[in-house]
Design a protein around this motif. Structure first.
Motif, short mmCIF file in Angstrom:
data_model
loop_
_atom_site.label_atom_id
_atom_site.label_comp_id
_atom_site.label_asym_id
_atom_site.label_seq_id
_atom_site.Cartn_x
_atom_site.Cartn_y
_atom_site.Cartn_z
N SER A 101 20.20 -18.41 -6.16
CA SER A 101 19.93 -18.10 -7.56
C SER A 101 20.24 -19.31 -8.44
O SER A 101 19.58 -19.53 -9.46
N TYR A 123 23.41 -13.50 -14.57
CA TYR A 123 22.78 -12.18 -14.60
C TYR A 123 22.47 -11.70 -13.18
O TYR A 123 22.75 -10.55 -12.84
N ILE A 124 21.92 -12.58 -12.36
CA ILE A 124 21.58 -12.21 -10.98
C ILE A 124 22.84 -11.83 -10.22
O ILE A 124 22.87 -10.83 -9.50
N ASP A 126 25.84 -10.86 -11.53
CA ASP A 126 26.45 -9.67 -12.11
C ASP A 126 25.73 -8.39 -11.69
O ASP A 126 26.36 -7.34 -11.53
N GLN A 127 24.42 -8.46 -11.52
CA GLN A 127 23.64 -7.28 -11.15
C GLN A 127 23.55 -7.11 -9.62
O GLN A 127 22.84 -6.23 -9.14
N ASN A 128 24.22 -7.97 -8.87
CA ASN A 128 24.21 -7.93 -7.40
C ASN A 128 22.78 -8.01 -6.85
O ASN A 128 22.41 -7.26 -5.94
N LEU A 129 21.98 -8.91 -7.39
CA LEU A 129 20.59 -9.03 -6.99
C LEU A 129 20.31 -10.29 -6.18
O LEU A 129 19.17 -10.52 -5.78
N LYS A 147 15.87 -10.76 -17.78
CA LYS A 147 15.71 -9.52 -17.04
C LYS A 147 14.31 -9.43 -16.44
O LYS A 147 14.16 -9.04 -15.28
N THR A 150 14.04 -11.81 -13.50
CA THR A 150 14.79 -11.28 -12.37
C THR A 150 14.06 -10.14 -11.69
O THR A 150 13.99 -10.08 -10.46
N GLU A 151 13.49 -9.23 -12.49
CA GLU A 151 12.73 -8.12 -11.90
C GLU A 151 11.54 -8.64 -11.12
O GLU A 151 11.20 -8.11 -10.06
N THR A 154 12.77 -10.23 -7.70
CA THR A 154 13.54 -9.38 -6.79
C THR A 154 12.78 -8.15 -6.34
O THR A 154 13.30 -7.36 -5.57
#
Length: 155
Positions: A101, A123-124, A126-129, A147, A150-151, A154
């Motif tokens: 990331s 963000y990646i 923190d969101q465990n992505l 966001k 990231t969406e 992922t």
């Protein structure tokens, strides 16, 4: 020790425990001061909530009045914002095997898609992505939010 001594010791301990239980259940008063404190705290929080609601209503009235007082020229402001905002930049993000990331964030910052690589990276994480990032080519642009980016990468 003799068996009878151990037996009497056991009986004595049993009786002592029974007496303590009886004393606690029937002869000790229940402590209810925490209920009073809780009720007082509840009433205080309700008063504060009412006060906050009144302040919010006043702020909403002030906002409505301020909006009424402003001249109705929203088109000029929109044109100024459009002229001052930078043009949308497009970029094809190629994610290959082994990229982290942090690597992706650096690429996007260098391309001018995001302003700060740490924002996307954090963000990646923190969101465990981080483990869900997919290999591939993605079309991203500078108008996308972190966001949204990231969406995209992922899913």
């Amino acid at each position: 020790m003799k068996k009878t001594s151990i037996l009497f010791l056991g009986i004595g301990l049993f009786l002592a425990g029974t007496m303590i239980q009886i004393d606690q259940r029937f002869f000790q008063e229940d402590i209810t001061s925490t209920g009073v404190v809780t009720n007082q705290a509840y009433e205080q929080s309700q008063k504060e909530l009412s006060s906050v609601k009144e302040q919010l209503a006043q702020l909403q009235l002030n906002l409505e009045n301020a909006q009424k007082e402003q001249p109705n020229e929203p088109h000029k402001e929109e044109n100024k914002q459009q002229a001052s905002s930078p043009p949308v930049q497009g970029f094809t993000l190629s994610i290959t095997s082994g990229m982290t990331s942090s690597d992706i964030s650096s690429l996007l910052e260098e391309a001018g898609i995001i302003q700060n690589q740490m924002d996307l990276h954090d963000y990646i994480v923190d969101q465990n992505l981080a483990g869900r990032i997919q290999i591939g080519n993605y079309e991203v642009n500078s108008s996308m939010t972190i966001k949204q980016i990231t969406e995209l990468i992922t899913n």
